[in-house]
Design an enzyme around this catalytic site. Structure first.
Site, PDB file in Angstrom:
ATOM      1  N   ILE A 517       0.811  -1.245   0.015  1.00  0.00           N
ATOM      2  CA  ILE A 517       0.041  -0.040   0.039  1.00  0.00           C
ATOM      3  C   ILE A 517       0.811   1.136   0.064  1.00  0.00           C
ATOM      4  O   ILE A 517       0.306   2.467   0.135  1.00  0.00           O
ATOM      5  CB  ILE A 517      -0.913  -0.064   1.256  1.00  0.00           C
ATOM      6  CG1 ILE A 517      -0.256  -0.106   2.514  1.00  0.00           C
ATOM      7  CG2 ILE A 517      -1.941  -1.231   1.172  1.00  0.00           C
ATOM      8  CD1 ILE A 517      -1.026  -0.058   3.657  1.00  0.00           C
ATOM      9  N   GLY A 518       2.140   1.066  -0.341  1.00  0.00           N
ATOM     10  CA  GLY A 518       3.045   2.178  -0.459  1.00  0.00           C
ATOM     11  C   GLY A 518       4.129   2.028   0.665  1.00  0.00           C
ATOM     12  O   GLY A 518       4.964   2.855   0.777  1.00  0.00           O
ATOM     13  N   GLY A 520       6.372  -0.342   1.175  1.00  0.00           N
ATOM     14  CA  GLY A 520       7.437  -1.142   0.580  1.00  0.00           C
ATOM     15  C   GLY A 520       7.412  -2.709   0.924  1.00  0.00           C
ATOM     16  O   GLY A 520       8.354  -3.469   0.864  1.00  0.00           O
ATOM     17  N   SER A 559      -0.867  -2.923  10.776  1.00  0.00           N
ATOM     18  CA  SER A 559       0.272  -3.061  10.553  1.00  0.00           C
ATOM     19  C   SER A 559       0.990  -4.436  10.807  1.00  0.00           C
ATOM     20  O   SER A 559       1.990  -4.762  11.257  1.00  0.00           O
ATOM     21  CB  SER A 559       0.752  -2.290  12.254  1.00  0.00           C
ATOM     22  OG  SER A 559       0.634  -0.985  12.198  1.00  0.00           O
ATOM     23  N   LYS A 746       7.856  -7.169  14.259  1.00  0.00           N
ATOM     24  CA  LYS A 746       6.647  -6.857  14.555  1.00  0.00           C
ATOM     25  C   LYS A 746       5.677  -5.916  13.646  1.00  0.00           C
ATOM     26  O   LYS A 746       4.456  -5.824  14.045  1.00  0.00           O
ATOM     27  CB  LYS A 746       6.718  -6.042  15.930  1.00  0.00           C
ATOM     28  CG  LYS A 746       7.368  -6.644  17.182  1.00  0.00           C
ATOM     29  CD  LYS A 746       7.368  -5.608  18.368  1.00  0.00           C
ATOM     30  CE  LYS A 746       8.079  -6.392  19.604  1.00  0.00           C
ATOM     31  NZ  LYS A 746       8.095  -5.474  20.947  1.00  0.00           N
ATOM     32  N   GLY A 747       6.536  -5.216  12.906  1.00  0.00           N
ATOM     33  CA  GLY A 747       5.478  -4.101  12.066  1.00  0.00           C
ATOM     34  C   GLY A 747       5.467  -2.737  12.595  1.00  0.00           C
ATOM     35  O   GLY A 747       5.669  -2.345  13.822  1.00  0.00           O
ATOM     36  N   VAL A 748       5.505  -1.808  11.660  1.00  0.00           N
ATOM     37  CA  VAL A 748       5.739  -0.404  12.085  1.00  0.00           C
ATOM     38  C   VAL A 748       4.822   0.632  11.491  1.00  0.00           C
ATOM     39  O   VAL A 748       4.844   1.803  11.212  1.00  0.00           O
ATOM     40  CB  VAL A 748       7.116   0.028  11.913  1.00  0.00           C
ATOM     41  CG1 VAL A 748       7.400   0.200  10.457  1.00  0.00           C
ATOM     42  CG2 VAL A 748       7.484   1.249  12.728  1.00  0.00           C
ATOM     43  N   GLY A 749       3.672   0.013  10.692  1.00  0.00           N
ATOM     44  CA  GLY A 749       2.821   0.925  10.060  1.00  0.00           C
ATOM     45  C   GLY A 749       2.184   2.110  10.637  1.00  0.00           C
ATOM     46  O   GLY A 749       2.079   3.143  10.425  1.00  0.00           O
ATOM     47  N   GLU A 750       1.140   1.714  11.760  1.00  0.00           N
ATOM     48  CA  GLU A 750       0.414   2.387  12.608  1.00  0.00           C
ATOM     49  C   GLU A 750       1.464   3.318  13.620  1.00  0.00           C
ATOM     50  O   GLU A 750       1.093   4.579  14.062  1.00  0.00           O
ATOM     51  CB  GLU A 750      -0.424   1.862  13.161  1.00  0.00           C
ATOM     52  CG  GLU A 750      -1.686   1.669  11.832  1.00  0.00           C
ATOM     53  CD  GLU A 750      -2.792   0.452  12.162  1.00  0.00           C
ATOM     54  OE1 GLU A 750      -2.327  -0.496  12.416  1.00  0.00           O
ATOM     55  OE2 GLU A 750      -3.703   0.748  11.968  1.00  0.00           O
TER      56      GLU A 750
END
Lengths: 793, 793
Positions: A517-518, A520, A559, A746-750
């Protein structure tokens, strides 16, 4: 849309060796899912490609304009569809005249509310949301759709449709809607419901409670009562919502700008009663979603329906103006009452929130603002009440860090306020209330790097030094620093599946259902695949987000993308590698388990010069293409998986103009392993930029007399431009081991957005003594605040 | 194209538990490939869906015109490319003037021979075939390509290109080319080479020899010497050759009307030095290939090249006229000398063939006509010599039943001639020379149902009765019957891989690389998948022939598609089923191995009322989509896998006009298990129709003085129209068990064509006494034959 029913399907009984239960945390919703057991892979100890700042694999395509977005989809004989939308916030429609529109050149069809039913046969869309309506409940709601050969013809024809309205009373203010004075009754049981994902009932708030508030307040040395307010926030994606739908007999293909093709497939399949394998949803390149594209939109269904009606492919891409009349982050009003000991320990928290969720049930699950209050700080006595209140506005939706972003605005300012009152360092106050166990689930955190974030962030920011710096009383520029911290449900989870194909020349096709979704996703998935196979990242080509040809994965929201699909990709690459090593073992005269793969070579681990090129092994593959398959395994049991972070901010305020300038941000995040420092930093910088808009400039205003949105353009809504966004942002990851999945991420989107706005508000207070409790922090509020403080500045 | 190098790659040494050797027979070429061992599946004993006449799954799409073919591909900003072709059969080009063409409206580029080199950097296409040439060696050879915005602009511009030729001598007749009198020298070593797949050398025929001819001829009671000739045959596919190529940065997508996307991918990847994962080849619906679309065509490469040059998508679809100037089945001249005992046993066969293979090496491997001579009948003393002779014509290619179709024309007439001479039933003669061991490989046939084909076919045809019926001497209509038999390399083999995805609603996506070239591949693969899963066939959606998203399989040639990909599909479905049964076992409280799946239910095998719906199990899948993967396992070792058949024909001949009317065909084939009687019968009827054209009407004529083709249209070439094709065709399958793969099928693509033309020729002889040794059997040849027989009719 998140589909409770499917995920929470009862687990069949029986002793099952192949599966186990696993918990997944999506947008603050914890769900238990059965999960296939997957052979464990050893943790990566040393990586060659993972952890490197690999440039985006689709970067050149994007900057050269070659990357195809949904609005670039062109099909032969395609029609363009445009909606006719309500001009009033509440009305009954007496008549719709479509003759002139139908006679307009190029027009193929007009769909009215009565036409919808025979296509969808009573199947509801997004709960109870009508696709077209004769009783619009908000300005901009869809009444009819027209399709024509060109966009201009469709626009002109839409204007030729005459709608006769009988205006009805409307309500915009949730605090009015909640009372008996409301001119509109949305449901017989009342005008609000609970917010969030749990069991909810109209007329009742959703409640979390633990301990005993009375006891807690009695223990307290100080009691704070404060109210904070947040405005709605628009997603304002660079790319608007859009769909192209094409029927080939009974087989439907939909190109959609979406965060999750499988959710869109499910919803279309349900609404139109189609087998899932007759619904192919293809994701394209995405100009952002931020939660607004988690599932099918109304334009998705309307494009599908119009394509069915006309027998032609139909494209329906919203205009920027239409996009602004749709989904957004709901507004909130947060009342806090907090008891604190002299040493800073919290003894009781009572929080009541009011969240404006538009005119339909569909938005109500996003109507809560209390998850951080429940979890973030150690407190034995807590009660939160969230009300999702109906108003004559569009239903809001998920938006990057839903609930937590609103909650942090109040909670993190409140902590700052308490720290100032107790004359404590805000970090010290937070550390004093640190907690190692999730107070909602009573499970320990698998890993929690918050203290490390405080330490590293403060050090890099020079917090101690800057915090104690005094402003020059003679200057009209005042400087201040603030910080805030953050928690987010992290770690993703199953289900996610990936396929890795090794071609004869050693090149790789990676098939994953995950949307990029942009953020990466293509790049980090390529890195994971390359790392596991031991080849260069440019050997990987990613095909993603196609329900027909790529395997299932959860949408790219919450995320979870990296931590859900990443481990599946590693497993698939490992499965392919094992098959190739079987083959290479024959050539090298050893057993497969004696082999490793790295830097494009397959070699005997104990004797690295005994080796063959990866592509030589691939060239000898009898299968010509090896197919590796990987499922995402379960998360560890009985542990809470969360991401943490702290952000530090310095502002400059001109006390004459009230203008706030963000000088610097330091962000320290615990997101587990960083797969790519570039994309990691981009996420954090993007979050801080978005948070800066939330803090300082963005406003979704509705005219109180007419119910018409008045800031429905990028110019008027005012997201940060490149001149407004903070330039000096330092991004750090704390290195706290995380082993809940096979890639350690863990993820870092939000997370990066959550702490930003309160950090700015706290810095504004530090600089000026003005506590701005409602966003955005406009110059007027600063000036007014300074006035009420008297001569302090 | 078949790529010897890849398939015959040396097998790496080492003791390898995962792989074994397996032999695959493709178009008469036997190759040994390493093959992954695959868990065996039990033979199907009783089937529900396999064996049923399921309608074609894509039938409605095809008859309604919805099915998309390559010429339907439309891309935004697409250009159309057209070749400028040599007007002479041999020339040197002195100059090409392109100024006028470049100035023509809409024209974007003209490519000349010199432009080709910098794109392909010395990589040869199809051996040594130039893409564009300054020394055309046949009429119609490509000299230049022009691309313009519309087809008409491209056509006009192509006409504006002025080519100055220096005419060179040319040779069309292979019997002239072979001699010193040839005006053209194609290679210093001579003008011919061996034909077929083995080791070949210019100036030397390819030879198969066994036993001792002298001994054999001495043993003989009768010696027959005969010469037969066959004309070239055009594929004349309903759909012409075509390509659309589109570059997206360095990633290339090619839509191709092809029998095998992976071969096209390999060839493009090699010629343009591209990683295979940057070359995506997508097959569309196909209007026939018949061998002519086994690999990339010149137009494939030229479209790719032109798209690179112009930066625009380029479509290059040949006109029907251009298609007729391309590939075809080579002509042959077959000299036989055969020794026979009085009882019909063959004692010696000597055969020398001359095959005209055009102006380049690329066509020479199709220049043999002896495989049936070597194998079909028991004979200890055999020598065959095949010469592939160069002429100034386009290179021929594989065409349905290559070599065997030509060979059968001679051999099967010869057998008929011998039977008449010995006054034996032609079936009896053939049975007397029956053989259970492949005389070339010395391996036993895994199964051979030829005797059963004779028996069943003769019975259904009423052969004994019809053969003895006398013509009315007073009538001008003469009736006769004839038969012929056939052998073909069958059974397919690895590599082939398939993927089966089970969706949450129990619908299925089947991903296979196999092209459906019009034969019903999508349908039979759906049946195999449905049978194995135990669901209805309409639950399956097939995605096929896409190198990026579907797994590798060999091209759809050599009649191998079903027997190669079918077992992989069954394995993949079984793999998916096993995973679903694991899950269902938990729900039903039993072990997975106690479960079966049939009729849409999963049930306890020993207790069928203890069951759940297939879709209920699918709905509970934690993975949401289960991914099954199946590889094609090895063929059994040390056995020859072949398909057999016999065809019986009745003709009516008007001795005044010489016109031949085919009244009836009965075909009995041993193709192993018939997956679908509909598509099986369609294959056989199509083969007989094509064979009728070969026997009676089709002619590829070239003007001997100018070298220009004169029958380059459907009207002039005269394939059978619906009025010409035999109407009364009965198709039978003999039920001979075949267990060499897990679906029990051998394949039936090519066999039905092989026996057709000689069966007709034998019937013509039976009716009239005229033996027509060169096809087609024109009225003139019949009348001439009758005249030379004197008053017999």
């Amino acid at each position: 849309m998140i589909d409770d029913e499917k995920t929470q399907k009862p687990i069949p009984p029986g002793q099952d060796q192949e599966y186990e239960e696993s918990e997944v945390n999506i947008e603050g919703r914890r769900v238990t899912v059965r999960t296939r057991k997957v052979p464990p892979l050893p943790d990566w100890t040393k990586t060659e490609i993972v952890g490197q700042p690999v440039p985006r694999v689709d970067g050149v395509d994007k900057v050269t304009g070659r990357a195809k977005y949904t609005s670039d989809v062109q099909l032969p004989h395609m029609l363009y569809a445009i909606a006719v939308r309500s001009e009033l916030p509440h009305a009954r429609i007496k008549n719709i005249s479509i003759e002139k529109a139908l006679a307009h050149p190029g027009v193929h069809a007009v769909l009215l509310p009565k036409d919808v039913e025979r296509y969808i046969m009573g199947n509801p869309f997004a709960g109870t949301l009508p696709l077209l309506t004769l009783e619009p409940k908000y300005t901009g709601e869809e009444i009819a759709v027209v399709a024509a050969e060109t966009e201009l013809q469709a626009e002109d024809a839409a204007r030729l449709i005459q709608v006769d309205y009988e205006p009805l009373p409307f309500v915009l203010d949730p605090e009015v809607s909640m009372t008996d004075k409301s001119p509109v009754k949305f449901f017989p049981e009342g005008n609000f419901t609970g917010g969030g994902f749990g069991q909810r009932k109209i007329g009742q708030p959703s409640v979390h409670t633990r301990g005993d508030l009375d006891v807690g307040f009695k223990e307290a040395d100080h009691i704070f009562e404060e109210t904070f307010r947040t405005e709605p926030q628009q997603h304002a994606c660079m790319e608007v919502h859009g769909t192209t739908a094409s029927w080939d007999g009974d087989h439907l293909t939909v190109w959609e700008s979406t965060q999750g093709v499988f959710g869109v497939q499910e919803e279309i399949s349900r609404v139109f009663t189609l087998p899932m394998n007759d619904v192919r949803v293809i994701g394209t390149h995405m100009g952002g979603g931020f939660g607004s594209k988690g599932g099918a939109g109304k334009q998705t269904m309307l494009a599908v329906l119009m394509a069915r009606r006309t027998g032609r492919p139909v494209k329906m891409v919203l205009s920027r103006h239409e996009d602004f009349m749709g989904v957004y982050r709901p507004a909130s009003i947060q009342h806090y009452k907090v008891g604190v000991k002299n040493d800073g320990r919290l003894t009781a928290i009572e929080m009541k929130s009011v969240n404006a969720v538009g005119a339909y049930m569909s938005g109500s699950m996003w109507g809560n603002s209390s998850p951080m209050t429940q979890q973030m700080y150690a407190c034995a006595n807590v009660r939160t009440e969230d009300r999702a209140v109906f108003t004559n506005t569009p239903p809001p939706g998920a938006m990057r860090g839903p609930s937590n972003v609103q909650n942090a605005w109040g909670l993190e300012q409140l902590m700052d306020l308490i720290a100032h009152k107790l004359n404590m360092d805000p970090i010290e106050l937070r550390m004093r209330n640190d907690v190692k166990v999730d107070q909602v689930t009573h499970q320990p955190y698998h890993s929690k790097g918050l203290a490390e974030c405080f330490k590293l962030g403060a050090e890099k920011f020079h917090w101690d030094e800057k915090r104690l710096r005094r402003n020059d009383p003679a200057s009209t520029k005042k400087y201040g620093v603030g910080m805030a911290s953050q928690i987010w449900g992290g770690g993703g989870g199953p289900p996610a599946t990936a396929i890795v194909k090794i071609n004869q020349d050693g090149s790789i096709n990676l098939l994953t259902g995950a949307a990029d979704i942009g953020t990466g996703t293509r790049t980090v998935m390529s890195q994971i695949c390359a790392e596991e196979l031991g080849v260069a990242v440019d050997r990987i080509h990613v095909t993603n987000a196609d329900t027909e040809t790529t395997p299932y994965t959860l949408p790219s929201y919450g995320s979870i993308t990296l931590a859900s699909s990443g481990p599946a990709v590693r497993s698939a690459a490992n499965d392919a590698k094992r098959q190739l090593l079987d083959l290479a073992a024959g050539s090298l005269g050893v057993k497969p388990e004696e082999l490793s793969s790295k830097d494009g070579f397959i070699f005997v681990t104990a004797q690295p010069d005994k080796r063959m090129k990866f592509e030589a092994a691939a060239g000898a593959m009898p299968e010509r293409t090896l197919v590796g398959r990987g499922y995402r395994g379960p998360n560890p049991k009985g542990q809470s998986l969360n991401a943490f972070g702290a952000q530090f901010c310095e502002v400059e305020i001109d006390i004459h103009s009230g203008e706030v300038k963000v000088l610097k941000f330091v962000a320290a995040h615990d997101s587990g392993r960083v797969i790519n420092p570039h994309t990691f930093a981009s996420q954090v910088k993007g979050g801080i930029t978005m948070g800066t808009g939330y803090a300082l400039s963005e406003r979704r205003l509705i005219d109180k007399n007419t119910g018409v949105p008045v800031t429905a353009s990028l110019l008027e809504y005012r997201p940060p431009t490149s001149l407004d966004a903070p330039v000096d942002i330092e991004v750090y990851s704390v290195d706290v081991p995380y082993t809940a999945n096979n890639i350690g991420a863990k993820g870092v989107g939000e997370p990066p957005l959550i702490a930003t706005a309160p950090a700015i508000a706290n810095a504004v207070y530090h600089a000026t003594g003005v506590r701005v409790k409602s966003n955005p922090i406009t110059p007027e509020k600063i000036i007014d605040g300074l006035k009420s403080l008297g001569g302090r500045t």
